[in-house]
Motif scaffolding. Structure first.
Motif, PDB file in Angstrom:
ATOM      1  N   ASP A  18      29.350 -18.144  34.505  1.00  0.00           N
ATOM      2  CA  ASP A  18      28.938 -17.300  35.620  1.00  0.00           C
ATOM      3  C   ASP A  18      28.911 -15.836  35.177  1.00  0.00           C
ATOM      4  N   LYS A  32      21.924 -19.182  41.746  1.00  0.00           N
ATOM      5  CA  LYS A  32      22.579 -19.650  42.962  1.00  0.00           C
ATOM      6  C   LYS A  32      21.722 -19.287  44.171  1.00  0.00           C
ATOM      7  N   PRO A  33      21.697 -20.116  45.210  1.00  0.00           N
ATOM      8  CA  PRO A  33      22.270 -21.469  45.254  1.00  0.00           C
ATOM      9  C   PRO A  33      21.365 -22.445  44.513  1.00  0.00           C
ATOM     10  N   ILE A  79      32.794 -23.561  43.898  1.00  0.00           N
ATOM     11  CA  ILE A  79      31.584 -23.794  43.103  1.00  0.00           C
ATOM     12  C   ILE A  79      31.944 -24.520  41.817  1.00  0.00           C
TER      13      ILE A  79
END
Length: 228
Positions: free
Chosen positions: A52, A101-102, A13
């Motif tokens: 994240d 996400k996604p 990612i």
């Protein structure tokens, strides 16, 4: 060239984000956890951080709160969680925006560009402005510093932008939707909780009694105004 730090433990990612951002002209660094992120920030000044939530060790929420103690640059949080409560937790820790996400990498690039453009525009505009005083609150636009009763307080980038915007339009009532568009630049989250959370956090930092605010007033059924 704008420098972006990606803090993401899933390399696939992180590499995807990096590739798309570099194609758009950004200088990108990847950190796989909070320790490496802090180390990168110690050695390099960044213009924006993509963070994240699910990180090994210190999670993204805690790391965001730690970074906010010294940084006012835009922080975009990435999460697999869609619940509003998770977004609100992120805003409470200092995040400026969320992407779930996604996601389409082009959307991520668009959000990065929008936040950097708005941050740069506000910073440039502030450089020529003088002190703004509202009661016991003082705003110093060139340095983006805010003090209450002479004591410097720490605001996130969006908390400052929101306060500064309201201070530049005293006694003017703005709806949540107007503030979302003016400060965030686009319908980043799709609901008004973004503004509500930032107003609450601002009140906790600048009001003597946040439950009975004297600076940022709620106009029930309409929105908010800064009283001057």
């Amino acid at each position: 060239m704008n420098k972006v730090l990606i803090v993401e433990d899933e390399m696939s990612i992180a590499e995807l984000e990096k590739d798309y951002l570099e194609l758009s002209g950004f200088d990108v660094t990847i950190a796989l956890d909070g320790v490496l992120a802090k180390r990168a920030i110690e050695h390099q000044a960044y213009d924006l951080i993509i963070l994240d939530i699910m990180l090994p060790g210190t999670d993204g929420l805690e790391l965001c709160e730690q970074l906010r103690r010294t940084l006012d640059i835009p922080i975009l949080m990435v999460t697999a969680r869609k619940e509003d409560i998770d977004k609100i937790k992120g805003f409470n820790r200092g995040a400026d925006d969320y992407i779930v996400k996604p996601f389409n990498p082009n959307e991520l690039v668009a959000r990065v560009k929008a936040h950097l453009s708005r941050y740069r525009r506000l910073t440039n505009r502030e450089s020529t402005h003088q002190l703004i005083e509202i009661g016991n609150v003082t705003i110093d636009p060139p340095s983006r510093k805010v003090s209450v009763n002479g004591q410097i307080i720490t605001l996130t980038a969006k908390e400052y932008d929101l306060l500064y915007f309201l201070a530049c339009h005293p006694n003017h009532v703005f709806t949540k939707e107007q503030l979302l568009e003016r400060i965030w630049g686009f319908d980043a989250i799709g609901d008004s909780s973004t503004v509500t959370v930032h107003i609450r956090k601002l009140r906790e930092k600048i009001e003597g009694n946040p439950s009975k605010p004297n600076v940022i007033e709620t106009i029930w059924g309409v929105g908010y105004r800064l009283k001057k």
